[in-house]
Scaffold this active site. Structure first.
Site, PDB file in Angstrom:
ATOM      1  N   ILE A 182      67.305 -37.651 -44.876  1.00 13.24           N
ATOM      2  CA  ILE A 182      66.332 -36.686 -45.382  1.00 13.24           C
ATOM      3  C   ILE A 182      65.059 -37.449 -45.730  1.00 13.24           C
ATOM      4  O   ILE A 182      65.097 -38.401 -46.514  1.00 13.24           O
ATOM      5  CB  ILE A 182      66.867 -35.956 -46.633  1.00 13.24           C
ATOM      6  CG1 ILE A 182      68.139 -35.180 -46.290  1.00 13.24           C
ATOM      7  CG2 ILE A 182      65.796 -35.019 -47.219  1.00 13.24           C
ATOM      8  CD1 ILE A 182      68.933 -34.702 -47.508  1.00 13.24           C
ATOM      9  N   PHE A 183      63.926 -37.058 -45.131  1.00 11.86           N
ATOM     10  CA  PHE A 183      62.668 -37.769 -45.343  1.00 11.86           C
ATOM     11  C   PHE A 183      61.841 -37.077 -46.425  1.00 11.86           C
ATOM     12  O   PHE A 183      61.566 -35.889 -46.353  1.00 11.86           O
ATOM     13  CB  PHE A 183      61.863 -37.824 -44.044  1.00 11.86           C
ATOM     14  CG  PHE A 183      60.530 -38.520 -44.189  1.00 11.86           C
ATOM     15  CD1 PHE A 183      60.469 -39.883 -44.430  1.00 11.86           C
ATOM     16  CD2 PHE A 183      59.339 -37.810 -44.089  1.00 11.86           C
ATOM     17  CE1 PHE A 183      59.239 -40.535 -44.571  1.00 11.86           C
ATOM     18  CE2 PHE A 183      58.104 -38.452 -44.214  1.00 11.86           C
ATOM     19  CZ  PHE A 183      58.062 -39.813 -44.461  1.00 11.86           C
ATOM     20  N   GLY A 184      61.437 -37.864 -47.430  1.00 11.11           N
ATOM     21  CA  GLY A 184      60.580 -37.362 -48.495  1.00 11.11           C
ATOM     22  C   GLY A 184      59.220 -38.020 -48.452  1.00 11.11           C
ATOM     23  O   GLY A 184      59.118 -39.232 -48.226  1.00 11.11           O
ATOM     24  N   TYR A 185      58.170 -37.234 -48.650  1.00 10.48           N
ATOM     25  CA  TYR A 185      56.808 -37.756 -48.605  1.00 10.48           C
ATOM     26  C   TYR A 185      55.979 -37.293 -49.806  1.00 10.48           C
ATOM     27  O   TYR A 185      54.805 -37.615 -49.921  1.00 10.48           O
ATOM     28  CB  TYR A 185      56.115 -37.321 -47.300  1.00 10.48           C
ATOM     29  CG  TYR A 185      56.105 -35.812 -47.120  1.00 10.48           C
ATOM     30  CD1 TYR A 185      55.037 -35.044 -47.577  1.00 10.48           C
ATOM     31  CD2 TYR A 185      57.183 -35.157 -46.528  1.00 10.48           C
ATOM     32  CE1 TYR A 185      55.038 -33.666 -47.442  1.00 10.48           C
ATOM     33  CE2 TYR A 185      57.185 -33.790 -46.394  1.00 10.48           C
ATOM     34  CZ  TYR A 185      56.114 -33.043 -46.852  1.00 10.48           C
ATOM     35  OH  TYR A 185      56.131 -31.671 -46.723  1.00 10.48           O
ATOM     36  N   GLY A 186      56.607 -36.520 -50.708  1.00  8.73           N
ATOM     37  CA  GLY A 186      55.956 -36.053 -51.932  1.00  8.73           C
ATOM     38  C   GLY A 186      56.790 -36.494 -53.123  1.00  8.73           C
ATOM     39  O   GLY A 186      57.128 -37.673 -53.249  1.00  8.73           O
TER      40      GLY A 186
ATOM     41  N   GLU B 234      62.946 -26.871 -52.502  1.00  5.00           N
ATOM     42  CA  GLU B 234      61.876 -26.915 -51.515  1.00  5.00           C
ATOM     43  C   GLU B 234      61.663 -25.583 -50.787  1.00  5.00           C
ATOM     44  O   GLU B 234      60.521 -25.232 -50.497  1.00  5.00           O
ATOM     45  CB  GLU B 234      62.163 -28.015 -50.476  1.00  5.00           C
ATOM     46  CG  GLU B 234      62.415 -29.382 -51.057  1.00  5.00           C
ATOM     47  CD  GLU B 234      61.192 -29.992 -51.724  1.00  5.00           C
ATOM     48  OE1 GLU B 234      60.056 -29.586 -51.404  1.00  5.00           O
ATOM     49  OE2 GLU B 234      61.354 -30.877 -52.573  1.00  5.00           O
TER      50      GLU B 234
END
Length: 196
Positions: free
Chosen positions: A15-19, A95
C-alpha cells in the site's frame, strides 16, 4: 476497484502512502520502504471536511494528479495475512468513506533497489469528487492550510509533517509544490501571531 477484488487470491499487498500515511499509517504491516511511483505528481488540490477541516472551512490535503513526467515519493507498506483485510477495512473508512478517494494499482520503486518495482495499492481523489478543490496558488493554499482544523488536528500539522518526511527520508528530492506551500503557510502563521 473494491477491497475484496484487490485481495482476491493474494497473501500479501503493498500500500503506497504519499500524504498522512507516511507518518501515521495506523494499521499493522510487515515492513515499509521509502520510494516512489511514476506518472503522478502530489498536489494539495483535495478538500478535507473531516480530518483537517470542516464543512464551513475545508482543509487542503494531497491527492495525485496524472503527469507522465512526474514522480511522487512516499512510503509503501507491505501487509500480509490478517493484516491484509484489517488494513483495507481501516483504509476504506479513512480514505474512501471520509476522504473521497478511489483506489488504483501502480508500480512502486523502492529507493536504493536495482530499479525493480512491486505493484502497490494507492488512494487517489479525482476531480469529480465533491471534496475536490482543484488548483490554486501556493499563497492561497498556504493561507487556507494555516487556519483550518479538523477532528484529527490542524491542517498546518499535516503540511509540516509531510514536509519534514520529505526532508528527512528523501533529502535528494526537491518537492517545489510542497515546500512553496509550507513557506506560504508559515508566513501567514507568523503574520497572525504578530498581529495578536
Amino acid at each position: 476497484m473494491k477491497p475484496q477484488d484487490i485481495i482476491a487470491g493474494k497473501s500479501s499487498l503493498w500500500i503506497f502512502g504519499y500524504g498522512s500515511l507516511v507518518w501515521k499509517p495506523d494499521f499493522k504491516y510487515k515492513r515499509s520502504e521509502v520510494g516512489y511511483i511514476r506518472g503522478y505528481k502530489r498536489r494539495f488540490w483535495h478538500g478535507d471536511n473531516f480530518h483537517r477541516g470542516n464543512d464551513e472551512s475545508p482543509g487542503r490535503v494531497v491527492t495525485l494528479i496524472e503527469d507522465e513526467d512526474a514522480t511522487t515519493w512516499g512510503v509503501a507498506f507491505e501487509v500480509s495475512g490478517s493484516q491484509l483485510e484489517d488494513s483495507l477495512k481501516y483504509l476504506t473508512v479513512r480514505e474512501t468513506v471520509r476522504g473521497g478517494y478511489i483506489t488504483k494499482m501502480v508500480d512502486f520503486f523502492p529507493d536504493g533497489e536495482d530499479g525493480s518495482s512491486v505493484q502497490a495499492l494507492v488512494y487517489i481523489a479525482t476531480a469529480d469528487n465533491p471534496l475536490y478543490l482543484g488548483p490554486a496558488t501556493s499563497e492561497e493554499i498556504g493561507a487556507q492550510i494555516a487556519v483550518c482544523r479538523g477532528k484529527t488536528g490542524h491542517n498546518l500539522e499535516y503540511l509540516l509533517r509531510l514536509a519534514e518526511f520529505m526532508r528527512s527520508s528523501c533529502p535528494q528530492v526537491e518537492d517545489h509544490h510542497l515546500f512553496a506551500i509550507e513557506t506560504a503557510a508559515l508566513t501567514v502563521v507568523s503574520y497572525l501571531l504578530a498581529a495578536q
